[in-house]
Enzyme design. Structure first.
Site, PDB file in Angstrom:
ATOM      1  N   GLU A  73      20.162 -25.267  -4.536  1.00 53.49           N
ATOM      2  CA  GLU A  73      19.496 -26.220  -5.438  1.00 53.49           C
ATOM      3  C   GLU A  73      20.503 -27.254  -5.892  1.00 53.49           C
ATOM      4  O   GLU A  73      21.625 -26.913  -6.246  1.00 53.49           O
ATOM      5  CB  GLU A  73      18.911 -25.479  -6.640  1.00 53.49           C
ATOM      6  CG  GLU A  73      18.223 -26.344  -7.669  1.00 53.49           C
ATOM      7  CD  GLU A  73      17.080 -27.171  -7.098  1.00 53.49           C
ATOM      8  OE1 GLU A  73      17.278 -28.376  -6.882  1.00 53.49           O
ATOM      9  OE2 GLU A  73      15.995 -26.601  -6.861  1.00 53.49           O
ATOM     10  N   ASP A 122       8.815 -29.263  -2.811  1.00 49.20           N
ATOM     11  CA  ASP A 122       8.173 -30.527  -3.219  1.00 49.20           C
ATOM     12  C   ASP A 122       7.131 -30.935  -2.180  1.00 49.20           C
ATOM     13  O   ASP A 122       7.471 -31.075  -1.001  1.00 49.20           O
ATOM     14  CB  ASP A 122       9.233 -31.638  -3.336  1.00 49.20           C
ATOM     15  CG  ASP A 122      10.268 -31.313  -4.387  1.00 49.20           C
ATOM     16  OD1 ASP A 122       9.897 -31.127  -5.559  1.00 49.20           O
ATOM     17  OD2 ASP A 122      11.465 -31.213  -4.030  1.00 49.20           O
ATOM     18  N   LYS A 126       2.076 -38.148  -0.964  1.00 51.28           N
ATOM     19  CA  LYS A 126       1.718 -39.460  -0.391  1.00 51.28           C
ATOM     20  C   LYS A 126       2.092 -39.496   1.093  1.00 51.28           C
ATOM     21  O   LYS A 126       3.177 -39.046   1.465  1.00 51.28           O
ATOM     22  CB  LYS A 126       2.458 -40.586  -1.117  1.00 51.28           C
ATOM     23  CG  LYS A 126       1.965 -40.759  -2.542  1.00 51.28           C
ATOM     24  CD  LYS A 126       2.657 -41.907  -3.226  1.00 51.28           C
ATOM     25  CE  LYS A 126       2.138 -41.985  -4.654  1.00 51.28           C
ATOM     26  NZ  LYS A 126       3.160 -42.395  -5.611  1.00 51.28           N
ATOM     27  N   ASP A 158       1.110 -24.846  -4.081  1.00 48.67           N
ATOM     28  CA  ASP A 158      -0.199 -25.018  -4.720  1.00 48.67           C
ATOM     29  C   ASP A 158      -0.806 -26.352  -4.301  1.00 48.67           C
ATOM     30  O   ASP A 158      -1.780 -26.796  -4.883  1.00 48.67           O
ATOM     31  CB  ASP A 158      -0.057 -24.983  -6.251  1.00 48.67           C
ATOM     32  CG  ASP A 158       0.828 -26.106  -6.748  1.00 48.67           C
ATOM     33  OD1 ASP A 158       1.825 -26.430  -6.083  1.00 48.67           O
ATOM     34  OD2 ASP A 158       0.516 -26.684  -7.803  1.00 48.67           O
TER      35      ASP A 158
HETATM   36  C1  LIG Z   1       8.967 -28.328  -7.000  1.00 47.53           C
HETATM   37  S1  LIG Z   1      10.570 -27.660  -7.284  1.00 47.53           S
HETATM   38  C2  LIG Z   1      10.257 -25.916  -7.279  1.00 47.53           C
HETATM   39  C3  LIG Z   1      11.280 -25.140  -8.059  1.00 47.53           C
HETATM   40  C4  LIG Z   1      11.075 -23.601  -8.112  1.00 47.53           C
HETATM   41  N1  LIG Z   1      11.169 -23.007  -6.801  1.00 47.53           N
HETATM   42  C5  LIG Z   1       9.787 -23.222  -8.766  1.00 47.53           C
HETATM   43  O1  LIG Z   1       8.949 -22.546  -8.127  1.00 47.53           O
HETATM   44  O2  LIG Z   1       9.603 -23.554  -9.960  1.00 47.53           O
HETATM   45  C6  LIG Z   1      11.328 -27.894  -5.681  1.00 47.53           C
HETATM   46  C7  LIG Z   1      12.848 -27.839  -5.746  1.00 47.53           C
HETATM   47  O3  LIG Z   1      13.364 -27.840  -4.422  1.00 47.53           O
HETATM   48  C8  LIG Z   1      14.599 -28.538  -4.418  1.00 47.53           C
HETATM   49  N2  LIG Z   1      14.844 -28.973  -3.039  1.00 47.53           N
HETATM   50  C9  LIG Z   1      14.117 -29.864  -2.337  1.00 47.53           C
HETATM   51  N3  LIG Z   1      14.619 -30.026  -1.094  1.00 47.53           N
HETATM   52  C10 LIG Z   1      15.706 -29.203  -1.021  1.00 47.53           C
HETATM   53  C11 LIG Z   1      16.668 -28.951  -0.009  1.00 47.53           C
HETATM   54  N4  LIG Z   1      16.616 -29.564   1.172  1.00 47.53           N
HETATM   55  N5  LIG Z   1      17.656 -28.050  -0.273  1.00 47.53           N
HETATM   56  C12 LIG Z   1      17.731 -27.430  -1.487  1.00 47.53           C
HETATM   57  N6  LIG Z   1      16.840 -27.650  -2.481  1.00 47.53           N
HETATM   58  C13 LIG Z   1      15.853 -28.517  -2.261  1.00 47.53           C
HETATM   59  C14 LIG Z   1      14.389 -29.694  -5.397  1.00 47.53           C
HETATM   60  O4  LIG Z   1      15.629 -30.158  -5.924  1.00 47.53           O
HETATM   61  C15 LIG Z   1      13.485 -29.044  -6.456  1.00 47.53           C
HETATM   62  O5  LIG Z   1      14.229 -28.590  -7.563  1.00 47.53           O
END
Ligand SMILES: C[S@@+](CC[C@H](N)C(=O)[O-])C[C@H]1O[C@@H](n2cnc3c(N)ncnc32)[C@H](O)[C@@H]1O
Length: 218
Positions: A73, A122, A126, A158
């Site tokens: 992260e 994430d 879009k 979700d």
């Molecule tokens: C929507 S949040 C979900 C956080 C947590 N897993 C939850 O369920 O609450 C998605 C997280 O994935 C991280 N992330 C996105 N792409 C990533 C990557 N390539 N490597 C590591 N982390 C990543 C983002 O920084 C973000 O904090």
């Protein structure tokens, strides 16, 4: 190699909106204590991707005390909470990688991962941002190369748009994985794991039912 339609760049936030002052020197010193270095031959590994505030890493570390959880992260505010919880719970089996999961996978040339969790990646809903989505068939195949025999990938989302996209990615790599909970897709995450992450709670509060995909390496 990776499809040219998708990117392994990491988009999204490094800091929270609150702009709360953070002592970055202290932060990096603590990260250093728990820093992920490399995969050694002797240990069993769980790769926890995009851990946000780290709830999944704490859960996995307690559930599998004999394995090492590699928490990936780059979101500093989230990692600070994770580091506090590691220290408060005296957890010894989490290693933090403050950055992109692709960097972690970069140096691996063998099958050394026993489990991968990707909770609420994430969704980039879009169309013009679709290439930022993490779960693609190329990414799954990359994980496949580094997973041990019969090991699993667990993905929760979700987002209806992402569910369709993930289904398509699973279909494209059907020769690499068995989708083991295909007939139980209506079960909720809570039927499998007693865990609530920030994004799980967000989904439930907005009456969106998260889906969980369990893929096993063929
Ligand atoms: C929507 S949040 C979900 C956080 C947590 N897993 C939850 O369920 O609450 C998605 C997280 O994935 C991280 N992330 C996105 N792409 C990533 C990557 N390539 N490597 C590591 N982390 C990543 C983002 O920084 C973000 O904090």
């Amino acid at each position: 190699m990776f499809s040219s339609h998708y990117t392994n760049r990491l988009f999204g936030r490094t800091r929270g909106r609150s702009k709360k002052k953070i002592n970055l020197k202290n932060y990096y010193e603590t990260v250093d204590k728990y820093k992920f270095q490399n995969f050694d031959e002797k240990s069993e590994y769980i790769l926890d991707v995009g851990t946000g505030y780290g709830e999944t890493s704490i859960f996995l570390a307690k559930q599998f005390p004999y394995r090492v959880v590699v928490s990936c992260e780059k979101y500093i505010d989230g990692n600070i909470i994770l580091l506090k919880n590691i220290e408060n719970n005296k957890i010894k089996n989490i290693r933090l990688y403050n950055g992109n999961v692709y960097d972690v996978l970069e140096g691996i040339s063998r099958e050394c991962i026993n489990l991968v969790w990707i909770f609420f990646p994430d969704p980039w809903p879009k169309n013009r941002h679709a290439k930022r989505r993490l779960i693609t068939s190329d990414f799954l195949i990359k994980l496949h190369k580094n997973l041990k025999e019969n090991s699993e990938i667990h993905i929760a989302t979700d987002s209806f748009i992402y569910v369709r996209f993930i289904l398509n990615s699973i279909y494209k790599c059907k020769d690499y994985f068995n989708w083991v909970n295909q007939s139980e897709i209506n079960l909720s995450i809570k039927d499998y794991f007693d865990i609530e992450t920030k994004y799980y709670k967000k989904a439930i509060n907005s009456q969106r039912k998260p889906s969980l995909f369990i893929l096993r390496k063929l």
